[in-house]
Design a protein around this motif. Structure first.
Motif, PDB file in Angstrom:
ATOM      1  N   ASP A 183       0.828  -1.202   0.000  1.00 20.54           N
ATOM      2  CA  ASP A 183       0.000   0.000   0.000  1.00 20.54           C
ATOM      3  C   ASP A 183       0.864   1.255   0.000  1.00 20.54           C
ATOM      4  N   PHE A 230      -4.724   5.628   1.126  1.00 16.14           N
ATOM      5  CA  PHE A 230      -4.285   4.415   0.441  1.00 16.14           C
ATOM      6  C   PHE A 230      -5.440   3.814  -0.357  1.00 16.14           C
ATOM      7  N   ARG A 252      -5.386   3.015  -4.382  1.00 13.21           N
ATOM      8  CA  ARG A 252      -5.640   1.718  -5.023  1.00 13.21           C
ATOM      9  C   ARG A 252      -6.752   1.820  -6.060  1.00 13.21           C
TER      10      ARG A 252
END
Length: 239
Positions: free
Chosen positions: A42, A131, A135
């Protein structure tokens, strides 16, 4: 019993081997958690994406916030609104084309003056990215990062651009030019003078152009190795 157990064990091994053979190797890697995505933490994804956003944003601002950044780029050049095209044609028909051209140039100059103020706003949006956001953007479409920026910064950019556009337009006489052109349009038979918030129009078109350029820069970083200018960008996007 021993022989029967060996036969059963061999059969299960063959079935398992056959079953895995039916999957695409990439699919197997994903299921085992050892695929490309699994190799990126991450932290690395977040850092790589933020770096990409920074590079893309800086390039987009640099390209638009310079003389002729809008005016010489047909993809983002600010022209008369569609609902004023007949107004423009009417003025050109009576020999006022030079004034119309000057007015269009001044609108683009106002947008070029406002574009640099986007840099800090984009920077703040990058720092605020989570994070989870990273993503989603990484696995999204070719302009997922640009769409993220739109959702997070449009309101702030509008507020930042408007006073700069207004000031530049006043300095260049854009509002006065517009009023003069509108007044001349009244002398053209069957031509109605248009009613338009010209400042808001320029702000909106300036943002459209900025986000368009940002989208172009994002596509390059995602797909063109030459645009992946750091080892981190190559690692995150090159795969």
């Amino acid at each position: 019993m021993i022989i029967r157990g060996l036969v059963l064990g061999t059969t299960l091994l063959l079935v398992t081997t056959f079953a895995f053979a039916q999957f695409d190797p990439n699919e197997i890697s994903k299921r085992l958690g050892s695929g490309t995505q699994g190799e990126l933490s991450d932290s690395k994804i977040g850092s790589g994406l933020k770096q990409a956003l920074q590079v893309g944003a800086e390039n987009a601002v640099k390209l638009t916030g310079r003389p002729d950044g809008y005016f010489r780029d047909e993809a983002i050049k600010i022209v008369m609104p569609k609902n004023l095209q007949s107004f423009e044609k009417g003025l050109r028909a009576v020999g006022e084309g030079q004034k119309v051209d000057g007015f269009i140039l001044s609108m683009n100059r106002a947008a070029e003056s406002a574009a640099p103020s986007a840099k800090k706003i984009f920077g703040d949006a990058i720092l605020a990215m989570s994070f989870d956001d990273a993503r989603k953007v990484l696995s999204g479409g070719d302009t997922a990062a640009t769409d993220y920026f739109k959702s997070k910064t449009t309101e702030q950019l509008t507020a930042a651009f408007r006073p700069v556009v207004e000031k530049t337009m006043d300095e260049n006489g854009v509002t006065q030019q517009y009023k003069a052109l509108a007044g001349q349009a009244q002398n053209i038979p069957f031509m109605k003078s248009p009613n338009l918030d010209i400042t808001q129009y320029v702000v909106t078109k300036a943002l459209d152009g900025l986000f368009y350029m940002l989208g172009q820069e994002e596509r390059k970083i995602r797909k063109d190795p030459a645009a992946q200018t750091t080892s981190l960008l190559k690692e995150v996007f090159g795969k």
